[in-house]
Motif scaffolding. Structure first.
Motif, mmCIF file in Angstrom:
data_model
loop_
_atom_site.group_PDB
_atom_site.id
_atom_site.type_symbol
_atom_site.label_atom_id
_atom_site.label_comp_id
_atom_site.label_asym_id
_atom_site.label_seq_id
_atom_site.Cartn_x
_atom_site.Cartn_y
_atom_site.Cartn_z
ATOM 1 N N ASN A 79 55.162 32.295 44.955
ATOM 2 C CA ASN A 79 55.087 33.296 43.893
ATOM 3 C C ASN A 79 54.019 32.923 42.860
ATOM 4 O O ASN A 79 53.280 33.790 42.374
ATOM 5 N N ALA A 80 53.953 31.644 42.513
ATOM 6 C CA ALA A 80 52.959 31.192 41.533
ATOM 7 C C ALA A 80 51.541 31.399 42.065
ATOM 8 O O ALA A 80 50.647 31.832 41.332
ATOM 9 N N VAL A 81 51.329 31.106 43.338
ATOM 10 C CA VAL A 81 50.002 31.305 43.945
ATOM 11 C C VAL A 81 49.650 32.790 43.965
ATOM 12 O O VAL A 81 48.526 33.184 43.625
ATOM 13 N N LEU A 82 50.616 33.635 44.351
ATOM 14 C CA LEU A 82 50.362 35.075 44.396
ATOM 15 C C LEU A 82 50.021 35.616 43.015
ATOM 16 O O LEU A 82 49.082 36.413 42.859
ATOM 17 N N LEU A 83 50.747 35.183 41.995
ATOM 18 C CA LEU A 83 50.491 35.653 40.637
ATOM 19 C C LEU A 83 49.115 35.194 40.154
ATOM 20 O O LEU A 83 48.376 35.964 39.537
ATOM 21 N N THR A 84 48.758 33.952 40.451
ATOM 22 C CA THR A 84 47.446 33.433 40.051
ATOM 23 C C THR A 84 46.323 34.198 40.736
ATOM 24 O O THR A 84 45.326 34.567 40.095
ATOM 25 N N ILE A 85 46.483 34.463 42.017
ATOM 26 C CA ILE A 85 45.474 35.235 42.753
ATOM 27 C C ILE A 85 45.343 36.629 42.152
ATOM 28 O O ILE A 85 44.240 37.134 41.947
ATOM 29 N N GLY A 86 46.481 37.277 41.865
ATOM 30 C CA GLY A 86 46.442 38.638 41.326
ATOM 31 C C GLY A 86 45.774 38.712 39.972
ATOM 32 O O GLY A 86 44.930 39.577 39.724
ATOM 33 N N LEU A 87 46.140 37.792 39.066
ATOM 34 C CA LEU A 87 45.552 37.803 37.726
ATOM 35 C C LEU A 87 44.054 37.501 37.777
ATOM 36 O O LEU A 87 43.256 38.129 37.067
ATOM 37 N N SER A 88 43.656 36.565 38.627
ATOM 38 C CA SER A 88 42.236 36.214 38.742
ATOM 39 C C SER A 88 41.438 37.347 39.365
ATOM 40 O O SER A 88 40.338 37.682 38.903
ATOM 41 N N PHE A 89 41.991 37.953 40.407
ATOM 42 C CA PHE A 89 41.281 39.020 41.099
ATOM 43 C C PHE A 89 41.064 40.238 40.205
ATOM 44 O O PHE A 89 39.962 40.794 40.154
ATOM 45 N N THR A 90 42.123 40.660 39.498
ATOM 46 C CA THR A 90 41.993 41.873 38.686
ATOM 47 C C THR A 90 41.009 41.680 37.537
ATOM 48 O O THR A 90 40.240 42.593 37.207
ATOM 49 N N TRP A 91 41.003 40.490 36.917
ATOM 50 C CA TRP A 91 40.040 40.250 35.842
ATOM 51 C C TRP A 91 38.618 40.194 36.395
ATOM 52 O O TRP A 91 37.696 40.784 35.839
ATOM 53 N N GLY A 92 38.437 39.493 37.521
ATOM 54 C CA GLY A 92 37.110 39.407 38.125
ATOM 55 C C GLY A 92 36.619 40.753 38.624
ATOM 56 O O GLY A 92 35.429 41.081 38.505
ATOM 57 N N LEU A 93 37.531 41.566 39.170
ATOM 58 C CA LEU A 93 37.147 42.889 39.658
ATOM 59 C C LEU A 93 36.697 43.771 38.506
ATOM 60 O O LEU A 93 35.705 44.515 38.622
ATOM 61 N N GLY A 94 37.399 43.703 37.381
ATOM 62 C CA GLY A 94 37.004 44.497 36.218
ATOM 63 C C GLY A 94 35.617 44.138 35.724
ATOM 64 O O GLY A 94 34.822 45.009 35.358
ATOM 65 N N ARG A 95 35.304 42.835 35.725
ATOM 66 C CA ARG A 95 33.967 42.397 35.314
ATOM 67 C C ARG A 95 32.917 42.846 36.321
ATOM 68 O O ARG A 95 31.830 43.314 35.955
ATOM 69 N N ALA A 96 33.217 42.702 37.614
ATOM 70 C CA ALA A 96 32.259 43.058 38.656
ATOM 71 C C ALA A 96 31.929 44.547 38.639
ATOM 72 O O ALA A 96 30.790 44.944 38.941
#
Length: 322
Positions: A237-254
């Protein structure tokens, strides 16, 4: 300190409910009564959700369609892909029913209240968060069962009651649509009695969790599920949450979104709704495995609250300039 560690005191009620089901599970006629009460509260939950959903919120949000497609894509495309890839890459990491629970977690829609609260705390785009979270909850009624069927098939597992779509429509979709159509007449009453509606929301989860875990305990839940599996579930769960938070922030910037929009994407695109997850699981997964399947979303719910509260406070204390 306690409020920081447990942002949602409702977690204590969930833990107490699991303990009650462990030491005093519902049996016989009482179990039947709990089952009928669970159905009644699920119907009321989605009826009031339909009555609370303002059509103007969804329609107004259509003007910012690029942002909303990004959020909905994160919720209903990115998370399911991550879940399927994880279950394929490490099938033996978790017991079968816990993997089904992880896939179910990935298919769930976003929350509404907490997502909007965190976006507001972080000084993000609150109107966009309201529109996206509301649309996510509405679409989740249809998309979550369909996605769950596809992902369970990819995982090589059965047990998803997709043949009972009539039951899903009767318990979830029909009350939601009915409540929304009656909103012009009952919307004011619902707005004036938010506290009563909140009790209905929480009682639905309590009754459903008690019924699900009672059946699971009677089938030997805690004998079949070793402590090591629960520890691994927390890590996954911790890995999934970290991936989700990182991906959504990076996607918004991209994609070139401004800071306020990126905040809305991050919080609305990663939140998963326990409120919708518990009653949906009761319909989709009939049988004693429901209690095990619910464990991932119950853990993820608390973890996302703690992580998002910390991040939102950090964003709120930063300058608004990119």
């Amino acid at each position: 300190m306690l409020r920081r560690l447990i942002p949602d005191p409702f977690l204590l009620f969930l833990v107490a409910t699991i303990l009650l089901a462990t030491f005093a599970p519902a049996r016989g006629g009482f179990a039947v009564a709990v089952g009928w009460l669970s159905i009644l509260t699920i119907v009321l939950l989605f009826f009031f959700h339909g009555a609370k959903l303002a059509r103007e919120q969804v329609v107004a949000g259509l003007t910012h369609w690029r942002l909303h497609l990004t959020i909905l894509g994160s919720t209903f495309i990115f998370f399911p892909i991550v879940g399927v890839l994880g279950s394929k890459a490490w099938p033996g990491l978790l017991p079968r029913d816990l993997w089904i629970g992880m896939l179910f977690l990935c298919a769930l829609p976003s929350t509404v209240q907490s997502a909007i609260a965190f976006v507001s705390m972080a000084r993000g785009n609150v109107p966009a968060a309201i529109a996206s979270a509301s649309a996510s909850q509405m679409l989740g009624i249809l998309l979550t069962p369909l996605l769950m069927g596809l992902m369970a098939g990819a995982h090589g597992a059965g047990g998803v009651n997709l043949k009972g779509m009539g039951e899903i429509a009767a318990q979830i979709l029909l009350p939601f649509v009915t409540g929304h159509l009656l909103r012009p007449w009952i919307g004011g009453w619902v707005s004036r009695h938010k506290q009563l509606i909140g009790i209905t929301d929480r009682s639905t989860i309590i009754v459903a969790v008690y019924g699900a875990f009672s059946a699971a305990v009677l089938e030997g839940l805690w004998h079949k599920l070793p402590p090591a599996a629960l520890g691994l579930l927390v890590a996954v769960n911790a890995v999934l949450l970290t991936i989700g938070l990182s991906f959504t922030w990076g996607l918004g910037r991209a994609l070139g979104f401004n800071r306020a929009d990126r905040i809305a994407i991050q919080f609305c695109g990663t939140k998963k709704s326990l409120l919708q997850g518990v009653p949906m699981a009761k319909v989709l997964f009939p049988g004693p495995q429901t209690g095990v399947i619910l464990l991932p979303i119950m853990l993820f719910h608390q973890m996302q609250l703690m992580a998002c509260a910390f991040i939102a406070r950090r964003y709120g204390g930063q300058p608004e300039a990119d």
